[in-house]
Design a protein around this motif. Structure first.
Motif, PDB file in Angstrom:
ATOM      1  N   SER A   1       2.022 -29.720   1.363  1.00  0.00           N
ATOM      2  CA  SER A   1       3.202 -30.553   1.187  1.00  0.00           C
ATOM      3  C   SER A   1       3.444 -30.865  -0.294  1.00  0.00           C
ATOM      4  O   SER A   1       4.576 -30.754  -0.786  1.00  0.00           O
ATOM      5  N   ALA A   2       2.368 -31.239  -0.996  1.00  0.00           N
ATOM      6  CA  ALA A   2       2.499 -31.595  -2.416  1.00  0.00           C
ATOM      7  C   ALA A   2       2.932 -30.382  -3.244  1.00  0.00           C
ATOM      8  O   ALA A   2       3.829 -30.483  -4.095  1.00  0.00           O
ATOM      9  N   ILE A   3       2.299 -29.230  -2.986  1.00  0.00           N
ATOM     10  CA  ILE A   3       2.637 -28.033  -3.764  1.00  0.00           C
ATOM     11  C   ILE A   3       4.070 -27.591  -3.471  1.00  0.00           C
ATOM     12  O   ILE A   3       4.839 -27.290  -4.396  1.00  0.00           O
ATOM     13  N   LEU A   4       4.447 -27.598  -2.191  1.00  0.00           N
ATOM     14  CA  LEU A   4       5.820 -27.208  -1.825  1.00  0.00           C
ATOM     15  C   LEU A   4       6.847 -28.150  -2.446  1.00  0.00           C
ATOM     16  O   LEU A   4       7.898 -27.717  -2.932  1.00  0.00           O
ATOM     17  N   ALA A   5       6.536 -29.454  -2.436  1.00  0.00           N
ATOM     18  CA  ALA A   5       7.471 -30.442  -3.006  1.00  0.00           C
ATOM     19  C   ALA A   5       7.675 -30.185  -4.496  1.00  0.00           C
ATOM     20  O   ALA A   5       8.803 -30.263  -5.002  1.00  0.00           O
ATOM     21  N   MET A   6       6.593 -29.845  -5.192  1.00  0.00           N
ATOM     22  CA  MET A   6       6.718 -29.614  -6.632  1.00  0.00           C
ATOM     23  C   MET A   6       7.425 -28.301  -6.933  1.00  0.00           C
ATOM     24  O   MET A   6       8.195 -28.205  -7.893  1.00  0.00           O
ATOM     25  N   ILE A   7       7.180 -27.280  -6.109  1.00  0.00           N
ATOM     26  CA  ILE A   7       7.925 -26.018  -6.278  1.00  0.00           C
ATOM     27  C   ILE A   7       9.416 -26.275  -6.054  1.00  0.00           C
ATOM     28  O   ILE A   7      10.262 -25.813  -6.826  1.00  0.00           O
ATOM     29  N   ALA A   8       9.712 -27.056  -5.012  1.00  0.00           N
ATOM     30  CA  ALA A   8      11.114 -27.390  -4.724  1.00  0.00           C
ATOM     31  C   ALA A   8      11.725 -28.166  -5.894  1.00  0.00           C
ATOM     32  O   ALA A   8      12.871 -27.907  -6.287  1.00  0.00           O
ATOM     33  N   ALA A   9      10.947 -29.097  -6.459  1.00  0.00           N
ATOM     34  CA  ALA A   9      11.463 -29.906  -7.571  1.00  0.00           C
ATOM     35  C   ALA A   9      11.788 -29.024  -8.779  1.00  0.00           C
ATOM     36  O   ALA A   9      12.840 -29.183  -9.409  1.00  0.00           O
ATOM     37  N   ILE A  10      10.891 -28.084  -9.082  1.00  0.00           N
ATOM     38  CA  ILE A  10      11.135 -27.176 -10.215  1.00  0.00           C
ATOM     39  C   ILE A  10      12.353 -26.302  -9.911  1.00  0.00           C
ATOM     40  O   ILE A  10      13.219 -26.085 -10.776  1.00  0.00           O
ATOM     41  N   TRP A  11      12.435 -25.815  -8.694  1.00  0.00           N
ATOM     42  CA  TRP A  11      13.551 -24.944  -8.295  1.00  0.00           C
ATOM     43  C   TRP A  11      14.884 -25.686  -8.413  1.00  0.00           C
ATOM     44  O   TRP A  11      15.849 -25.184  -8.995  1.00  0.00           O
ATOM     45  N   ILE A  12      14.923 -26.902  -7.856  1.00  0.00           N
ATOM     46  CA  ILE A  12      16.158 -27.696  -7.901  1.00  0.00           C
ATOM     47  C   ILE A  12      16.495 -28.062  -9.353  1.00  0.00           C
ATOM     48  O   ILE A  12      17.649 -28.000  -9.775  1.00  0.00           O
ATOM     49  N   GLY A  13      15.460 -28.400 -10.126  1.00  0.00           N
ATOM     50  CA  GLY A  13      15.674 -28.734 -11.536  1.00  0.00           C
ATOM     51  C   GLY A  13      16.262 -27.563 -12.307  1.00  0.00           C
ATOM     52  O   GLY A  13      17.178 -27.734 -13.119  1.00  0.00           O
ATOM     53  N   ALA A  14      15.740 -26.365 -12.039  1.00  0.00           N
ATOM     54  CA  ALA A  14      16.237 -25.166 -12.733  1.00  0.00           C
ATOM     55  C   ALA A  14      17.686 -24.890 -12.335  1.00  0.00           C
ATOM     56  O   ALA A  14      18.525 -24.559 -13.183  1.00  0.00           O
ATOM     57  N   ALA A  15      17.980 -25.051 -11.037  1.00  0.00           N
ATOM     58  CA  ALA A  15      19.346 -24.810 -10.558  1.00  0.00           C
ATOM     59  C   ALA A  15      20.313 -25.819 -11.179  1.00  0.00           C
ATOM     60  O   ALA A  15      21.405 -25.466 -11.631  1.00  0.00           O
ATOM     61  N   TRP A  16      19.869 -27.060 -11.236  1.00  0.00           N
ATOM     62  CA  TRP A  16      20.712 -28.121 -11.790  1.00  0.00           C
ATOM     63  C   TRP A  16      20.913 -27.908 -13.296  1.00  0.00           C
ATOM     64  O   TRP A  16      22.027 -28.039 -13.799  1.00  0.00           O
ATOM     65  N   MET A  17      19.847 -27.545 -14.010  1.00  0.00           N
ATOM     66  CA  MET A  17      19.950 -27.312 -15.456  1.00  0.00           C
ATOM     67  C   MET A  17      20.924 -26.168 -15.742  1.00  0.00           C
ATOM     68  O   MET A  17      21.663 -26.200 -16.720  1.00  0.00           O
ATOM     69  N   GLY A  18      20.901 -25.165 -14.857  1.00  0.00           N
ATOM     70  CA  GLY A  18      21.808 -24.036 -15.040  1.00  0.00           C
ATOM     71  C   GLY A  18      23.251 -24.376 -14.700  1.00  0.00           C
ATOM     72  O   GLY A  18      24.163 -23.652 -15.084  1.00  0.00           O
ATOM     73  N   SER A  19      23.457 -25.489 -13.989  1.00  0.00           N
ATOM     74  CA  SER A  19      24.812 -25.819 -13.558  1.00  0.00           C
ATOM     75  C   SER A  19      25.549 -26.724 -14.555  1.00  0.00           C
ATOM     76  O   SER A  19      26.755 -26.917 -14.426  1.00  0.00           O
ATOM     77  N   VAL A  20      24.819 -27.290 -15.525  1.00  0.00           N
ATOM     78  CA  VAL A  20      25.487 -28.177 -16.492  1.00  0.00           C
ATOM     79  C   VAL A  20      25.803 -27.392 -17.769  1.00  0.00           C
ATOM     80  O   VAL A  20      25.206 -26.340 -18.018  1.00  0.00           O
ATOM     81  N   ASP A  21      26.738 -27.891 -18.562  1.00  0.00           N
ATOM     82  CA  ASP A  21      27.138 -27.134 -19.747  1.00  0.00           C
ATOM     83  C   ASP A  21      26.122 -27.288 -20.883  1.00  0.00           C
ATOM     84  O   ASP A  21      25.144 -28.028 -20.776  1.00  0.00           O
ATOM     85  N   GLU A  22      26.366 -26.551 -21.975  1.00  0.00           N
ATOM     86  CA  GLU A  22      25.342 -26.466 -23.023  1.00  0.00           C
ATOM     87  C   GLU A  22      25.068 -27.789 -23.730  1.00  0.00           C
ATOM     88  O   GLU A  22      23.928 -28.047 -24.125  1.00  0.00           O
ATOM     89  N   ALA A  23      26.098 -28.638 -23.873  1.00  0.00           N
ATOM     90  CA  ALA A  23      25.868 -29.929 -24.529  1.00  0.00           C
ATOM     91  C   ALA A  23      24.983 -30.807 -23.648  1.00  0.00           C
ATOM     92  O   ALA A  23      24.081 -31.492 -24.139  1.00  0.00           O
TER      93      ALA A  23
END
Lengths: 62, 138
Positions: B38-60
């Motif tokens: 559960s802990a490992i999956l949650a952290m993988i999900a957090a990194i995945w969601i973080g990467a997706a979110w970072m890619g969705s915002v503009d450069e500034a």
């Protein structure tokens, strides 16, 4: 770095939101660019030049 | 559905799907393996969601987050570092370290308090720095 973004935008009667939409960035980013407090990346600078149909050097100066 | 929208849905779907599995494992399974999974999956999900979110915002916005994490996070960590150093000296003799209820005397609970404290300081620093970055560019 200085830029003529605000002038060019005003000439076209575009709002910050209009320009933001065309560039695919937020309105806050347009504001930061216009006030000279954020320098765009090279890809964004090229995009800005394309949107205004002007060479980069006529929009940005050191 | 166009390719961009499909990618968007797939990216966020995978992230939140992983998170849902992690929560499901935590709720419905028991035992050490379930906690780890559960802990490992949650952290993988957090990194995945973080990467997706970072890619969705503009450069500034990306720059604001990078700057804030570096400076705010570093300053927060430095403040935590002072406490960490003091904790190894006689100055900490009379400190009372809070731990989760029922875990008093458990070294793991104290380590968790330290980790959470450091993370908390870094997050506060990050939030302050993020606010400053945008305030200076209004």
């Amino acid at each position: 770095m200085n830029n003529r973004l605000k002038v060019l935008r005003a000439e076209r009667d575009w709002s910050q939101a209009d320009l933001a939409h065309q560039l695919g960035v937020s309105r806050q980013t347009i504001n930061a660019l216009e006030t000279g407090r954020y320098d765009p990346s090279l890809p964004l600078a090229f995009k800005i030049a394309a949107v205004f149909d002007q060479p980069i050097e006529s929009i940005f100066s050191a | 559905m166009n390719t961009g929208r499909k990618n968007f849905v797939a990216t966020w779907g995978i992230g939140f799907g992983l998170l849902a599995i992690a929560v499901g494992v935590a709720i419905f399974a028991s035992g050490l393996w379930a906690s780890w999974a559960s802990a490992i999956l949650a952290m993988i999900a957090a990194i995945w969601i973080g990467a997706a979110w970072m890619g969705s915002v503009d450069e500034a916005a990306q720059e604001a987050h990078k700057w804030s994490w570096y400076w705010g996070g570093s300053i927060g960590m430095a403040i935590g570092g002072v406490l960490l150093i003091l904790a190894t000296t006689p100055a900490s003799q009379h400190w009372t370290v809070p731990v989760a209820p029922g875990h008093e005397g458990d070294p793991v609970a104290y380590a968790a308090t330290g980790a959470m404290g450091m993370l908390g300081l870094m997050l506060v620093g990050y939030l302050v720095a993020w606010g400053l970055w945008w305030l200076r560019r209004r």
